[in-house]
Design an enzyme around this catalytic site. Structure first.
Site, PDB file in Angstrom:
ATOM      1  N   LYS A  35      73.674 -54.456  28.764  1.00  0.00           N
ATOM      2  CA  LYS A  35      73.609 -53.214  29.540  1.00  0.00           C
ATOM      3  C   LYS A  35      74.161 -52.066  28.709  1.00  0.00           C
ATOM      4  O   LYS A  35      74.890 -52.252  27.721  1.00  0.00           O
ATOM      5  CB  LYS A  35      74.391 -53.335  30.848  1.00  0.00           C
ATOM      6  CG  LYS A  35      75.885 -53.655  30.682  1.00  0.00           C
ATOM      7  CD  LYS A  35      76.763 -52.452  30.434  1.00  0.00           C
ATOM      8  CE  LYS A  35      78.232 -52.821  30.249  1.00  0.00           C
ATOM      9  NZ  LYS A  35      79.047 -51.664  29.772  1.00  0.00           N
ATOM     10  N   ASP A 204      81.357 -55.920  36.012  1.00  0.00           N
ATOM     11  CA  ASP A 204      80.153 -56.097  35.208  1.00  0.00           C
ATOM     12  C   ASP A 204      79.424 -57.379  35.590  1.00  0.00           C
ATOM     13  O   ASP A 204      78.193 -57.425  35.611  1.00  0.00           O
ATOM     14  CB  ASP A 204      80.497 -56.131  33.721  1.00  0.00           C
ATOM     15  CG  ASP A 204      80.868 -54.759  33.172  1.00  0.00           C
ATOM     16  OD1 ASP A 204      80.987 -53.813  33.978  1.00  0.00           O
ATOM     17  OD2 ASP A 204      81.038 -54.643  31.953  1.00  0.00           O
TER      18      ASP A 204
END
Length: 365
Positions: A35, A204
């Site tokens: 990401k 996350d």
């Protein structure tokens, strides 16, 4: 020349690994995407030690590949797992570093090996199992689900996402482990236990269960909105230097950088990733700790300008450090441009990849 220390046992284990061993019943493959942070607005430090953040994360097509194999452990341990562990002769302190005994009754033997494919020469990348977020994820899910069967899970990870880059590789691997274990153990993919466990492991990790693009607030654990993702080409560049997230936040606290109110309003009103302005007020602290990051940023901006047919006046607004670093990304006009710039960055001695923003999430195949 500086000598390299090589763990010969780890190299031997990984050299013997074959995907064939992971085929058949009890085996599956999973993907764990990286990401980038399109927006990271760090606010004041809270009483619990965390910072208020406004964080927009977007998944990438770049991903790690994980192989899982589940098998029952031999022996008569099943009935006595709660009292004696998996086997009277099998104790956590006697296990090699790449193995760990976890689960609610010390009933789950996990073995993890990995190869680092981000280097010019593919090498073993072994983190002690006790410190591996994949093992922690399997342990937490087994406990939360009351999984007390005596079994072994063998995991092999192909690392395509570099370590200490701000790309979320370890968290994505943990999310993939949760998804894979749920499938191996017959848990529904939408079982709320997965999300509870993921949130306990880190913001996350929870993000990667859905992937795509999301706005997170609080300390990063509160999902505020899901945004329509992009498929924009991206070039990633990472120097050898790493940055400690804890040190970056400590440096930030010494000289906090405010988040413009208009940028915050734009982010909170956004419905698409395309509406998000690139911003990271943690970047100055990270660059102060590792000045080479500023060099990479300036180089990427120049590369965008030079590669554009008529110049790229907005180059500075298309380049951003990811989180606390040490990877910097740039939004490219095309995949061909991203590939050219990545090749030029590699020639500078940096790790670099061309990829795209993506709706990918941690998933079993």
């Amino acid at each position: 020349m500086e000598s390299l220390e090589i763990d010969m046992m780890a190299e031997a284990r990984n050299a013997q690994w074959s995907a064939d061993a992971f085929l058949g019943p009890g085996a599956l493959k999973a993907v764990a995407p990286a990401k980038v942070n399109l927006f990271l607005g760090v606010g004041e430090r809270r009483d619990d030690g965390y910072h208020q953040v406004v964080n927009v994360m977007h998944a990438l097509a770049l991903h790690d590949v994980l192989y899982f194999h589940r098998s029952e452990l031999a022996g008569d341990a099943g009935a006595e797992a709660g009292a004696a562990g998996v086997d009277g002769a099998l104790r956590a302190e006697a296990l090699p570093a790449h193995m760990a005994l976890v689960g609610p009754a010390d009933n789950l033997l996990v073995s993890v090996t990995a190869v680092d494919k981000t280097q010019a020469v593919v090498r073993a990348f072994d983190i002690p199992a006790a410190e591996n977020l994949v093992v922690r994820a399997l342990d937490a899910l087994a406990r939360a689900a009351g999984r007390d069967a005596c079994e072994q899970i063998t995991v092999h990870i192909e690392k395509n996402v570099p370590h200490q880059a701000g790309l979320g590789g370890g968290s994505a691997d943990a999310a993939a482990a949760l998804v894979a274990a749920a499938r191996l153990w017959g848990l529904p993919a939408d079982d709320p236990t997965l999300r509870d466990v993921a949130a306990g492991l880190g913001a996350d990790v929870a993000f990667f269960l859905d992937g795509g693009c999301a706005l997170l607030e609080g300390a990063g654990e509160q999902l505020a909105a899901r945004l329509e993702p992009l498929r924009t080409p991206v070039v990633l560049v990472k120097p050898e230097v790493g940055v400690s997230t804890a040190q970056a936040y400590a440096r930030f606290d010494e000289a906090p950088q405010p988040v413009p109110a208009d940028a915050l309003a734009q982010v909170r009103n956004a419905q698409r990733a395309a509406d998000i302005p690139l911003f990271n007020n943690l970047a100055p602290a990270a660059e102060a700790l590792a000045p080479e990051l500023a060099d990479v940023r300036a180089w990427l901006e120049a590369a965008l300008r030079e590669d554009a047919a008529e110049g790229a006046e907005d180059a500075a607004s298309r380049v951003l450090l990811c989180g606390s670093g040490s990877c910097t990304f740039a939004l490219a006009d095309s995949f061909a441009q991203a590939s050219r710039i990545a090749a030029q960055a590699s020639a500078q001695g940096w790790w670099a990849r061309a990829t795209t923003l993506s709706s990918l999430k941690a998933a079993s195949l």
